[in-house]
Design a protein around this motif. Structure first.
Motif, PDB file in Angstrom:
ATOM      1  N   PRO A  58      45.475  36.570  45.139  1.00  0.00           N
ATOM      2  CA  PRO A  58      46.636  35.788  44.686  1.00  0.00           C
ATOM      3  C   PRO A  58      47.942  36.269  45.315  1.00  0.00           C
ATOM      4  O   PRO A  58      48.184  37.475  45.434  1.00  0.00           O
ATOM      5  N   ASN A  59      48.782  35.320  45.698  1.00  0.00           N
ATOM      6  CA  ASN A  59      50.081  35.626  46.302  1.00  0.00           C
ATOM      7  C   ASN A  59      51.140  35.695  45.198  1.00  0.00           C
ATOM      8  O   ASN A  59      51.994  34.823  45.059  1.00  0.00           O
ATOM      9  N   GLY A  84      42.970  40.838  41.354  1.00  0.00           N
ATOM     10  CA  GLY A  84      43.942  40.795  42.443  1.00  0.00           C
ATOM     11  C   GLY A  84      45.351  40.514  42.005  1.00  0.00           C
ATOM     12  O   GLY A  84      46.158  40.010  42.764  1.00  0.00           O
ATOM     13  N   ASN A  85      45.688  40.858  40.742  1.00  0.00           N
ATOM     14  CA  ASN A  85      47.010  40.594  40.170  1.00  0.00           C
ATOM     15  C   ASN A  85      47.329  39.103  40.107  1.00  0.00           C
ATOM     16  O   ASN A  85      48.471  38.675  40.340  1.00  0.00           O
ATOM     17  N   GLY A  86      46.322  38.306  39.771  1.00  0.00           N
ATOM     18  CA  GLY A  86      46.576  36.905  39.488  1.00  0.00           C
ATOM     19  C   GLY A  86      47.456  36.777  38.257  1.00  0.00           C
ATOM     20  O   GLY A  86      47.344  37.553  37.307  1.00  0.00           O
ATOM     21  N   ILE A  87      48.362  35.801  38.254  1.00  0.00           N
ATOM     22  CA  ILE A  87      49.256  35.586  37.114  1.00  0.00           C
ATOM     23  C   ILE A  87      48.453  34.942  35.990  1.00  0.00           C
ATOM     24  O   ILE A  87      47.877  33.871  36.158  1.00  0.00           O
ATOM     25  N   MET A  88      48.413  35.573  34.838  1.00  0.00           N
ATOM     26  CA  MET A  88      47.597  35.100  33.730  1.00  0.00           C
ATOM     27  C   MET A  88      48.249  33.902  33.059  1.00  0.00           C
ATOM     28  O   MET A  88      49.456  33.904  32.786  1.00  0.00           O
ATOM     29  N   VAL A  89      47.447  32.875  32.786  1.00  0.00           N
ATOM     30  CA  VAL A  89      47.955  31.661  32.148  1.00  0.00           C
ATOM     31  C   VAL A  89      47.026  31.250  31.018  1.00  0.00           C
ATOM     32  O   VAL A  89      45.840  31.599  30.997  1.00  0.00           O
ATOM     33  N   ASP A  90      47.605  30.484  30.067  1.00  0.00           N
ATOM     34  CA  ASP A  90      46.791  29.911  29.006  1.00  0.00           C
ATOM     35  C   ASP A  90      46.359  28.503  29.422  1.00  0.00           C
ATOM     36  O   ASP A  90      46.576  28.080  30.564  1.00  0.00           O
ATOM     37  N   LEU A  91      45.753  27.760  28.505  1.00  0.00           N
ATOM     38  CA  LEU A  91      45.210  26.454  28.849  1.00  0.00           C
ATOM     39  C   LEU A  91      46.293  25.447  29.224  1.00  0.00           C
ATOM     40  O   LEU A  91      46.018  24.451  29.904  1.00  0.00           O
ATOM     41  N   THR A 150      13.795  40.632  36.025  1.00  0.00           N
ATOM     42  CA  THR A 150      13.583  40.067  37.361  1.00  0.00           C
ATOM     43  C   THR A 150      14.847  39.579  38.036  1.00  0.00           C
ATOM     44  O   THR A 150      14.810  39.227  39.211  1.00  0.00           O
ATOM     45  N   ALA A 151      15.939  39.526  37.296  1.00  0.00           N
ATOM     46  CA  ALA A 151      17.172  38.976  37.878  1.00  0.00           C
ATOM     47  C   ALA A 151      18.233  40.038  38.019  1.00  0.00           C
ATOM     48  O   ALA A 151      18.385  40.897  37.176  1.00  0.00           O
ATOM     49  N   GLU A 152      18.951  39.986  39.104  1.00  0.00           N
ATOM     50  CA  GLU A 152      20.145  40.801  39.247  1.00  0.00           C
ATOM     51  C   GLU A 152      21.257  40.096  38.496  1.00  0.00           C
ATOM     52  O   GLU A 152      21.489  38.910  38.658  1.00  0.00           O
ATOM     53  N   MET A 153      21.951  40.832  37.638  1.00  0.00           N
ATOM     54  CA  MET A 153      23.026  40.220  36.867  1.00  0.00           C
ATOM     55  C   MET A 153      24.137  39.790  37.811  1.00  0.00           C
ATOM     56  O   MET A 153      24.525  40.531  38.708  1.00  0.00           O
ATOM     57  N   GLU A 154      24.645  38.585  37.582  1.00  0.00           N
ATOM     58  CA  GLU A 154      25.682  38.035  38.450  1.00  0.00           C
ATOM     59  C   GLU A 154      26.977  38.813  38.309  1.00  0.00           C
ATOM     60  O   GLU A 154      27.401  39.171  37.223  1.00  0.00           O
ATOM     61  N   SER A 155      27.610  39.085  39.441  1.00  0.00           N
ATOM     62  CA  SER A 155      28.913  39.740  39.413  1.00  0.00           C
ATOM     63  C   SER A 155      29.995  38.680  39.505  1.00  0.00           C
ATOM     64  O   SER A 155      29.722  37.516  39.765  1.00  0.00           O
ATOM     65  N   GLU A 156      31.236  39.093  39.301  1.00  0.00           N
ATOM     66  CA  GLU A 156      32.342  38.131  39.333  1.00  0.00           C
ATOM     67  C   GLU A 156      32.539  37.619  40.739  1.00  0.00           C
ATOM     68  O   GLU A 156      32.648  38.383  41.690  1.00  0.00           O
ATOM     69  N   ILE A 157      32.537  36.310  40.872  1.00  0.00           N
ATOM     70  CA  ILE A 157      32.575  35.679  42.189  1.00  0.00           C
ATOM     71  C   ILE A 157      33.838  34.851  42.322  1.00  0.00           C
ATOM     72  O   ILE A 157      34.186  34.085  41.459  1.00  0.00           O
ATOM     73  N   PHE A 158      34.516  35.053  43.437  1.00  0.00           N
ATOM     74  CA  PHE A 158      35.643  34.188  43.753  1.00  0.00           C
ATOM     75  C   PHE A 158      35.445  33.702  45.174  1.00  0.00           C
ATOM     76  O   PHE A 158      35.278  34.493  46.090  1.00  0.00           O
ATOM     77  N   GLY A 159      35.412  32.420  45.325  1.00  0.00           N
ATOM     78  CA  GLY A 159      35.215  31.851  46.637  1.00  0.00           C
ATOM     79  C   GLY A 159      36.523  31.628  47.363  1.00  0.00           C
ATOM     80  O   GLY A 159      37.590  31.647  46.782  1.00  0.00           O
ATOM     81  N   SER A 160      36.394  31.436  48.681  1.00  0.00           N
ATOM     82  CA  SER A 160      37.571  31.107  49.458  1.00  0.00           C
ATOM     83  C   SER A 160      38.033  29.695  49.135  1.00  0.00           C
ATOM     84  O   SER A 160      37.264  28.862  48.676  1.00  0.00           O
ATOM     85  N   ALA A 161      39.342  29.396  49.418  1.00  0.00           N
ATOM     86  CA  ALA A 161      39.867  28.049  49.182  1.00  0.00           C
ATOM     87  C   ALA A 161      39.314  27.122  50.243  1.00  0.00           C
ATOM     88  O   ALA A 161      39.733  27.134  51.381  1.00  0.00           O
ATOM     89  N   LYS A 179      42.209  38.053  52.416  1.00  0.00           N
ATOM     90  CA  LYS A 179      42.063  39.497  52.233  1.00  0.00           C
ATOM     91  C   LYS A 179      42.086  40.233  53.562  1.00  0.00           C
ATOM     92  O   LYS A 179      42.525  41.380  53.648  1.00  0.00           O
ATOM     93  N   GLY A 180      41.587  39.592  54.597  1.00  0.00           N
ATOM     94  CA  GLY A 180      41.474  40.269  55.879  1.00  0.00           C
ATOM     95  C   GLY A 180      40.394  41.335  55.834  1.00  0.00           C
ATOM     96  O   GLY A 180      39.334  41.149  55.229  1.00  0.00           O
ATOM     97  N   LEU A 181      40.676  42.483  56.430  1.00  0.00           N
ATOM     98  CA  LEU A 181      39.721  43.591  56.453  1.00  0.00           C
ATOM     99  C   LEU A 181      40.383  44.840  55.887  1.00  0.00           C
ATOM    100  O   LEU A 181      40.621  45.823  56.604  1.00  0.00           O
TER     101      LEU A 181
END
Length: 606
Positions: free
Chosen positions: A366-367, A385-392, A261-272, A130-132
Motif C-alpha cells: 500500500p502507498n 504493509g501498513n494498509g490504511i484500516m477502514v470499516d465497511l 493432507t492440506a497445507e493451511m492457506e497463508s494470507e494471499i495478496f495478489g497483484s493489481a 514490492k520490487g526485490l
C-alpha cells in the motif's frame, strides 16, 4: 456558494472557516479514485470536488459487462487528466504529489507548497510494486523493472524489444501474464512455489493452465504470430444439458481434504491485475521466432551479480543451447557465456542465469506513507504493509477521512466468510464506487444535523472539533486468508440522531462474495468465494471436472454447502455457482452430479 466560498480552497485563496464549505478531496487518479468521482457525480453532483493526481493521466474502466450480481468484466483505459472534467460537473484537478496532511486543519499539503482544505477526504493512492526488497545487488539496478500500470508496462515493452533473455520472478497475475506474453525472447520464470499462479489457483488448475501455456508457446512457434487465445480454452462448449460425443474427453475427480493432507492457506495478496493488459503492450523480444520458456520451481532470487562478480563466483550456470535445450554446470561454462549478459541472477537453489532484464512481479505494498505517523492520522495495519484500516463504510479512524482501493486494509468486523481482500483492479473499482456513496451520505447526514441544530458553528470550524481518537489495540477475526485486524470506527456523525432512507445502500452486496474474472494464458478464469478453501480449516471436499476446454473446481465445506469455485474456460456456470454459494444450500447429496455435463445444473437450481 458565493463570493470567496465558490473558490476552491488552496492556501492562496480566502476561505470560509467552516469545513462544510470545503470541497470533497480525492487523492489518486487510479481506478478507485476515478470510480469514486464517477459515483459522486451521481450521488452528489452539487458538491465541489478536487481530485489530486501525481500523474498527468488517470485510469478508468470501460466496456463494462455485468456477468452476475457480484461479477463484472471490464477493460482499462487511460485518459489525460483534463478528461475528469467530463465526469463530474464541478470537479477541478490538481496535479501534484501529496507530501503530508493535517487532520486537525482539514488540509493536505502538496509538493508544490499548496495546501488544499477538505470537507471530506478520500485516500485512493493505490499501491506500489514490492520490487526485490532485501536482494543484494537489486537496489537501483537498471536491469530490474516492476510492472504495475500502463506506464511501467510501456517501459517493459520498450526494454523487451532489445532483449534476448528475460528472467521473470513472482507467481501472481502480473508475473504469469508477462511469462505468457513474452515472444521472441527466452523466458526463465523463477517461482518460490511448487506450481504456477499459486496466488490464484490450486496445483490442479495450475497443471491445466501450464499445459495451456506450453501449447500456446508451441502453436506460436509454428504460426510465428504474437500471443493468441489458447485454442483449448476457446474450444466450443459442449453444454451442460445435452449428451454429446465429446463427453468422453472429460473426467471428474472427487476428493476430501483434511488437516493432515492440506497445507493451511497463508494470507494471499495478489497483484493489481489489468484485464488483458498485455494486448495493449505486446512483449516482442529481439530474437527471431518465439524463444522458449523454462520454469524453475521452489526458488527465489538470492543475489544479482554483475558480469565481473559472476566470473569469480563458484555457481552453477544455466544456459540455453542452440537447439533450444537447457544445459547447466560445466557444460554451460564451457560455452563461454560468462560476461555475455549485463546481469546474472543467483537463485536460492544455487543455480545462476544470465539475462538482459529481470521483471519483478512480486506483488505490491500500500502507498500509505504520507498519511502515517501523524497525530490523529489514520490507523494502519503493519502486518499488511501498513494498509490504511477502514470499516465497511470505507471510513478510517480519522474523522471525515475515507480511503479505498489498494491502499486500504479491509478491517471491518464480521466480514463475510466468502469474501477476502486481494489487491485487484476489480476490487479497487468496487471500493471506489462504494466509497463515493458513503461520502455523499456522510455529508448529507451532517448537513441535515446542521439544519436540525444538532451541530453548532463551533463544531464546524477548522480545528474547532476534536479529531476522532485513535482506537486501542485492534482485535482480530478469522477470514478467508487467516486472521485479519478489525477496526471499530466512531465519528462525530455517529452521534447525530439522523436517519437517512438510503443508509442501507452503504452496505454493498459485492462484499458478500469474492468474485474475480480475468484471463490466464489466454484462458478465461473466474474465481468465486473461498476458491482455494481459504478459511475452511483444512476440512472440505473438492470436486473437479477437466476436459472439453474447461477446468472446473468446486469447494464444498463440512456443512455440505458450496464455499467456492474455480472456472477455467467458457463454462457459463458462474451465476449458478454464485447463487449456490450465497444461498447456503446443502449440495453434498449431489456428489459428482454437481459437475456432470449431462446434468443441466443451471436449470436444476434455478
Amino acid at each position: 456558494m458565493e463570493g470567496s466560498k465558490s473558490s476552491f480552497p488552496f492556501n492562496d485563496v480566502t476561505i470560509s472557516p467552516s469545513y462544510l464549505e470545503f470541497p470533497i478531496v480525492i487523492i489518486g487518479g487510479g481506478i478507485s479514485g476515478v470510480s469514486c468521482l464517477q459515483q459522486l457525480a451521481l450521488s452528489a453532483p452539487e458538491m465541489d470536488v478536487i481530485l489530486i493526481s501525481a500523474s498527468p493521466v488517470v485510469t478508468a474502466t470501460t466496456n463494462v459487462k455485468v456477468l452476475t450480481k457480484t461479477l463484472t468484466q471490464f477493460d482499462i483505459e487511460e485518459h489525460k487528466i483534463g478528461w475528469l472534467e467530463t465526469v463530474h460537473p464541478k470537479v477541478k484537478v490538481a496535479q501534484g504529489r501529496v507530501v503530508s496532511f493535517d487532520p486537525i486543519s482539514s488540509c493536505v499539503n502538496l509538493s508544490s507548497g499548496n495546501s488544499i482544505f477538505y470537507s471530506r477526504l478520500c485516500i485512493c493512492t493505490g499501491a506500489t510494486p514490492k520490487g526485490l526488497p532485501g536482494v543484494p545487488g537489486a537496489a537501483a539496478n537498471s536491469n530490474v523493472i516492476g510492472v504495475r500500470d500502463a506506464a511501467t508496462a510501456a517501459e517493459l515493452r520498450r526494454r523487451v524489444a532489445s532483449s534476448r533473455r528475460v528472467l521473470v520472478t513472482g507467481n501472481g497475475g502480473i508475473a504469469s501474464e508477462v511469462a505468457y506474453g513474452l515472444c521472441g525472447v527466452q523466458v526463465f520464470w523463477a517461482i518460490r512455489d511448487q506450481h504456477i499462479n499459486a496466488a490464484f489457483v490450486d496445483p490442479g488448475a495450475a497443471t491445466y493452465l501450464e499445459r495451456c501455456l506450453k501449447e500456446r508457446k508451441e502453436a506460436n512457434d509454428q504460426n510465428e504470430g504474437l500471443p493468441s487465445e489458447n485454442p483449448e480454452c476457446n474450444s466450443q462448449n459442449t453444454g451442460h444439458g445435452t449428451e454429446t460425443s465429446s463427453q468422453s474427453t472429460w473426467k471428474i475427480i472427487r476428493s476430501n481434504v483434511t488437516k493432515e493432507t492440506a497445507e493451511m492457506e497463508s494470507e494471499i495478496f495478489g497483484s493489481a491485475l489489468g484485464p488483458n493488459w498485455q494486448k495493449d503492450f505486446p512483449l516482442q523480444g529481439s530474437r527471431e521466432g518465439h524463444g522458449s520458456l523454462h520454469i524453475e520451481y521452489s526458488c527465489e532470487i538470492a543475489r544479482l551479480l554483475t558480469p565481473e562478480e559472476a566470473k569469480v563466483e563458484a555457481v552453477e550456470l544455466f544456459e540455453w543451447d542452440n537447439e533450444g535445450g537447457i544445459s547447466s554446470g560445466a557444460e554451460a561454462v564451457a560455452g563461454g557465456s560468462w560476461g555475455a549478459w549485463p546481469v546474472y541472477v543467483l537463485l536460492t537453489n544455487g543455480r545462476c542465469i544470465g539475462c538482459d532484464l529481470v521483471v519483478a512481479g512480486t506483488g505490491v505494498i500500500p502507498n500509505s506513507t504520507p498519511f502515517l505517523g501523524i497525530h490523529g492520522g489514520p490507523r494502519s495495519c503493519p502486518s499488511d504493509g501498513n494498509g490504511i484500516m477502514v470499516d465497511l463504510r470505507m471510513r478510517t479512524s480519522t474523522d471525515r477521512v475515507f480511503a479505498a482501493g489498494d491502499v486500504v486494509t479491509a478491517a471491518w468486523p464480521n466480514r463475510s466468510k466468502h469474501w477476502l481482500q486481494m489487491r485487484l483492479w476489480s476490487q479497487a473499482r468496487v471500493m471506489g464506487f462504494h466509497v463515493g456513496k458513503c461520502i455523499a451520505l456522510s455529508l448529507q447526514r451532517e448537513k441535515q444535523a446542521v439544519a436540525m441544530g444538532m451541530v453548532t458553528a463551533e463544531d464546524a470550524v477548522i480545528g474547532g472539533g476534536e479529531v476522532a481518537p485513535v482506537p486501542g489495540e485492534e482485535s482480530t477475526q478469522s477470514s478467508g486468508t487467516g486472521h485479519v485486524p478489525t477496526l471499530n470506527v466512531h465519528w462525530k456523525e455517529d452521534d447525530y440522531n439522523v436517519a437517512l432512507e438510503d443508509d442501507e445502500s452503504m452496505y454493498d452486496f459485492c462484499f458478500e462474495l469474492f468474485s474475480h474474472v480475468t484471463k490466464f494464458f489466454g484462458c478465461r478464469t473466474i474465481l468465486l468465494g473461498q476458491f482455494n478453501g481459504q478459511g475452511l480449516g483444512g476440512e472440505y471436499e473438492v470436486v473437479v471436472r477437466v476436459g472439453g476446454g474447461e477446468y472446473i473446481k468446486v469447494i464444498v465445506g463440512r456443512d455440505g454447502c458450496m464455499a467456492g469455485a474455480v472456472l477455467v474456460g467458457e463454462t457459463d456456470l458462474e451465476e449458478t455457482f454464485e447463487n449456490l454459494i450465497l444461498s447456503g444450500l446443502n449440495v453434498s447429496s449431489y456428489g459428482e452430479d454437481l459437475l456432470h455435463p449431462g446434468v443441466d445444473i443451471e436449470d436444476y437450481f434455478d
